[in-house]
Scaffold this motif. Structure first.
Motif, PDB file in Angstrom:
ATOM      1  N   VAL A   1      43.893  56.829  50.381  1.00 14.12           N
ATOM      2  CA  VAL A   1      45.134  57.474  50.800  1.00 14.12           C
ATOM      3  C   VAL A   1      46.146  57.466  49.661  1.00 14.12           C
ATOM      4  O   VAL A   1      46.348  56.451  49.012  1.00 14.12           O
ATOM      5  CB  VAL A   1      45.735  56.733  52.022  1.00 14.12           C
ATOM      6  CG1 VAL A   1      47.067  57.328  52.420  1.00 14.12           C
ATOM      7  CG2 VAL A   1      44.755  56.749  53.178  1.00 14.12           C
ATOM      8  N   ASN A   2      46.772  58.624  49.422  1.00  9.44           N
ATOM      9  CA  ASN A   2      47.912  58.677  48.521  1.00  9.44           C
ATOM     10  C   ASN A   2      49.129  58.324  49.369  1.00  9.44           C
ATOM     11  O   ASN A   2      49.520  59.083  50.241  1.00  9.44           O
ATOM     12  CB  ASN A   2      48.058  60.083  47.922  1.00  9.44           C
ATOM     13  CG  ASN A   2      46.839  60.441  47.102  1.00  9.44           C
ATOM     14  OD1 ASN A   2      46.248  59.590  46.465  1.00  9.44           O
ATOM     15  ND2 ASN A   2      46.453  61.695  47.135  1.00  9.44           N
ATOM     16  N   PRO A   3      49.725  57.137  49.177  1.00  6.00           N
ATOM     17  CA  PRO A   3      50.683  56.620  50.151  1.00  6.00           C
ATOM     18  C   PRO A   3      52.003  57.391  50.182  1.00  6.00           C
ATOM     19  O   PRO A   3      52.474  57.902  49.184  1.00  6.00           O
ATOM     20  CB  PRO A   3      50.906  55.178  49.693  1.00  6.00           C
ATOM     21  CG  PRO A   3      50.532  55.155  48.262  1.00  6.00           C
ATOM     22  CD  PRO A   3      49.498  56.225  48.067  1.00  6.00           C
ATOM     23  N   ASN A   4      52.556  57.435  51.367  1.00  6.72           N
ATOM     24  CA  ASN A   4      53.896  57.950  51.590  1.00  6.72           C
ATOM     25  C   ASN A   4      54.800  56.722  51.648  1.00  6.72           C
ATOM     26  O   ASN A   4      54.573  55.837  52.465  1.00  6.72           O
ATOM     27  CB  ASN A   4      53.925  58.731  52.907  1.00  6.72           C
ATOM     28  CG  ASN A   4      55.284  59.305  53.232  1.00  6.72           C
ATOM     29  OD1 ASN A   4      56.299  58.793  52.793  1.00  6.72           O
ATOM     30  ND2 ASN A   4      55.289  60.356  54.023  1.00  6.72           N
ATOM     31  N   PRO A   5      55.841  56.631  50.799  1.00  2.64           N
ATOM     32  CA  PRO A   5      56.653  55.406  50.762  1.00  2.64           C
ATOM     33  C   PRO A   5      57.367  55.103  52.076  1.00  2.64           C
ATOM     34  O   PRO A   5      57.827  53.984  52.285  1.00  2.64           O
ATOM     35  CB  PRO A   5      57.656  55.688  49.633  1.00  2.64           C
ATOM     36  CG  PRO A   5      57.636  57.151  49.428  1.00  2.64           C
ATOM     37  CD  PRO A   5      56.282  57.630  49.855  1.00  2.64           C
ATOM     38  N   GLU A   6      57.430  56.081  52.964  1.00  3.78           N
ATOM     39  CA  GLU A   6      58.112  55.853  54.237  1.00  3.78           C
ATOM     40  C   GLU A   6      57.192  55.212  55.279  1.00  3.78           C
ATOM     41  O   GLU A   6      57.631  54.915  56.395  1.00  3.78           O
ATOM     42  CB  GLU A   6      58.655  57.187  54.783  1.00  3.78           C
ATOM     43  CG  GLU A   6      59.701  57.819  53.870  1.00  3.78           C
ATOM     44  CD  GLU A   6      60.108  59.199  54.327  1.00  3.78           C
ATOM     45  OE1 GLU A   6      59.765  59.588  55.452  1.00  3.78           O
ATOM     46  OE2 GLU A   6      60.765  59.887  53.549  1.00  3.78           O
ATOM     47  N   LEU A   7      55.915  55.005  54.952  1.00  8.08           N
ATOM     48  CA  LEU A   7      54.955  54.432  55.890  1.00  8.08           C
ATOM     49  C   LEU A   7      54.427  53.105  55.371  1.00  8.08           C
ATOM     50  O   LEU A   7      54.377  52.880  54.159  1.00  8.08           O
ATOM     51  CB  LEU A   7      53.780  55.388  56.091  1.00  8.08           C
ATOM     52  CG  LEU A   7      54.107  56.750  56.704  1.00  8.08           C
ATOM     53  CD1 LEU A   7      52.928  57.666  56.572  1.00  8.08           C
ATOM     54  CD2 LEU A   7      54.503  56.596  58.166  1.00  8.08           C
ATOM     55  N   ALA A   8      54.003  52.251  56.293  1.00  7.33           N
ATOM     56  CA  ALA A   8      53.398  50.984  55.890  1.00  7.33           C
ATOM     57  C   ALA A   8      52.118  51.246  55.114  1.00  7.33           C
ATOM     58  O   ALA A   8      51.424  52.235  55.345  1.00  7.33           O
ATOM     59  CB  ALA A   8      53.103  50.142  57.130  1.00  7.33           C
ATOM     60  N   THR A   9      51.809  50.353  54.202  1.00  3.64           N
ATOM     61  CA  THR A   9      50.614  50.502  53.377  1.00  3.64           C
ATOM     62  C   THR A   9      49.368  50.636  54.243  1.00  3.64           C
ATOM     63  O   THR A   9      49.176  49.884  55.189  1.00  3.64           O
ATOM     64  CB  THR A   9      50.454  49.274  52.453  1.00  3.64           C
ATOM     65  OG1 THR A   9      51.630  49.163  51.669  1.00  3.64           O
ATOM     66  CG2 THR A   9      49.241  49.423  51.549  1.00  3.64           C
ATOM     67  N   GLY A  10      48.527  51.617  53.898  1.00  2.00           N
ATOM     68  CA  GLY A  10      47.266  51.810  54.608  1.00  2.00           C
ATOM     69  C   GLY A  10      47.366  52.746  55.789  1.00  2.00           C
ATOM     70  O   GLY A  10      46.354  53.072  56.380  1.00  2.00           O
ATOM     71  N   TYR A  11      48.559  53.173  56.163  1.00  2.00           N
ATOM     72  CA  TYR A  11      48.725  54.104  57.276  1.00  2.00           C
ATOM     73  C   TYR A  11      49.167  55.463  56.743  1.00  2.00           C
ATOM     74  O   TYR A  11      49.674  55.565  55.625  1.00  2.00           O
ATOM     75  CB  TYR A  11      49.748  53.569  58.283  1.00  2.00           C
ATOM     76  CG  TYR A  11      49.229  52.379  59.036  1.00  2.00           C
ATOM     77  CD1 TYR A  11      48.566  52.538  60.242  1.00  2.00           C
ATOM     78  CD2 TYR A  11      49.352  51.096  58.505  1.00  2.00           C
ATOM     79  CE1 TYR A  11      48.062  51.443  60.929  1.00  2.00           C
ATOM     80  CE2 TYR A  11      48.850  50.002  59.183  1.00  2.00           C
ATOM     81  CZ  TYR A  11      48.208  50.181  60.381  1.00  2.00           C
ATOM     82  OH  TYR A  11      47.700  49.102  61.055  1.00  2.00           O
ATOM     83  N   ILE A  12      48.972  56.486  57.551  1.00  2.00           N
ATOM     84  CA  ILE A  12      49.315  57.825  57.095  1.00  2.00           C
ATOM     85  C   ILE A  12      50.208  58.533  58.107  1.00  2.00           C
ATOM     86  O   ILE A  12      50.305  58.129  59.261  1.00  2.00           O
ATOM     87  CB  ILE A  12      48.048  58.678  56.837  1.00  2.00           C
ATOM     88  CG1 ILE A  12      47.309  58.938  58.157  1.00  2.00           C
ATOM     89  CG2 ILE A  12      47.152  58.034  55.812  1.00  2.00           C
ATOM     90  CD1 ILE A  12      46.234  59.997  58.043  1.00  2.00           C
ATOM     91  N   GLY A  13      50.839  59.590  57.616  1.00  2.00           N
ATOM     92  CA  GLY A  13      51.677  60.434  58.454  1.00  2.00           C
ATOM     93  C   GLY A  13      51.918  61.737  57.713  1.00  2.00           C
ATOM     94  O   GLY A  13      51.351  61.969  56.634  1.00  2.00           O
ATOM     95  N   PRO A  14      52.740  62.613  58.259  1.00  2.00           N
ATOM     96  CA  PRO A  14      53.030  63.869  57.551  1.00  2.00           C
ATOM     97  C   PRO A  14      53.511  63.593  56.125  1.00  2.00           C
ATOM     98  O   PRO A  14      54.286  62.671  55.886  1.00  2.00           O
ATOM     99  CB  PRO A  14      54.131  64.496  58.405  1.00  2.00           C
ATOM    100  CG  PRO A  14      53.904  63.940  59.774  1.00  2.00           C
ATOM    101  CD  PRO A  14      53.425  62.536  59.544  1.00  2.00           C
ATOM    102  N   GLY A  15      52.998  64.365  55.192  1.00  2.00           N
ATOM    103  CA  GLY A  15      53.327  64.180  53.780  1.00  2.00           C
ATOM    104  C   GLY A  15      52.275  63.402  53.019  1.00  2.00           C
ATOM    105  O   GLY A  15      52.303  63.345  51.790  1.00  2.00           O
TER     106      GLY A  15
END
Length: 198
Positions: free
Chosen positions: A79-93
């Motif tokens: 996963v290319n992380p989104n800084p607004e999400l906890a590490t290892g989880y994904i969401g829009p963006g």
């Protein structure tokens, strides 16, 4: 008298050579004809993503199914992380990729494969798309009932000396329809069909 003896010896030698030739020829013919009438049936072995090897008869296709959990980072999802999400989880963006690794090394036949991506409408957010390339230009259509996708096929020509790796890229674009997406697991079904070709 001496001349008749030489003729008889020569005749005897010719007869012995002829008998030996007939015996050797008959033996060689029996080996060749029995070899032609015997059809070897064998097996080939395929391993997908280091899972247990599957063995099938050489005249049948192998069909195997993977379910990729894209919700969390795993061995097959980077996963290319989104800084607004906890590490290892994904969401829009977020975006990422996973590999489909086909290990058919040591098989004594050439093989062809087809990869189909399918999903029901509830297991993926609307904004999540899948691509063949890291630049997100060649989108892969997800189909409810899989149809041939020419871009997700390949051939493994004998002798097969390396594993075949196909990378699938995904990207979750911001989409208003996904604001209420509350599935705990975002999953994709992958069907891999492998069969012999000549």
């Amino acid at each position: 008298m001496e001349r008749n003896a030489k003729t008889k010896i020569n005749l005897l030698i010719c007869i012995v050579i002829l008998i030996i030739a007939l015996c050797v020829g008959s033996y060689a013919y029996s080996k060749v004809s029995s070899k032609d009438s015997r059809i070897e049936t064998g097996e080939w072995h395929v391993q997908i993503n280091d899972w247990q090897k599957e063995t099938v008869s050489i005249d049948k296709p192998l069909e195997t199914n993977l379910t990729i959990d894209i919700s969390k980072e795993s061995e097959y999802v980077r996963v290319n992380p989104n800084p607004e999400l906890a590490t290892g989880y994904i969401g829009p963006g977020c975006s990422g990729d996973f590999d489909i690794i086909i290990n058919a090394i040591d098989n004594e036949v050439s093989l062809k494969y087809k990869i189909d991506l399918t999903s029901d409408t509830t297991s993926l957010p609307t904004g999540m798309k899948f691509y063949e390339d890291a630049s997100y230009q060649k989108e892969i259509d997800l189909l409810p009932s899989s149809e041939a996708q020419e871009d997700l096929t390949g051939e493994l020509t004998y002798p097969i000396t390396a594993k075949e790796t196909r990378t699938i890229y995904w990207k979750w674009d911001n989409n208003e329809e996904d604001t209420n997406f509350d599935q705990a697991m975002i999953s994709l079904n992958i069907k891999i069909t492998i069969e012999q070709f000549s």
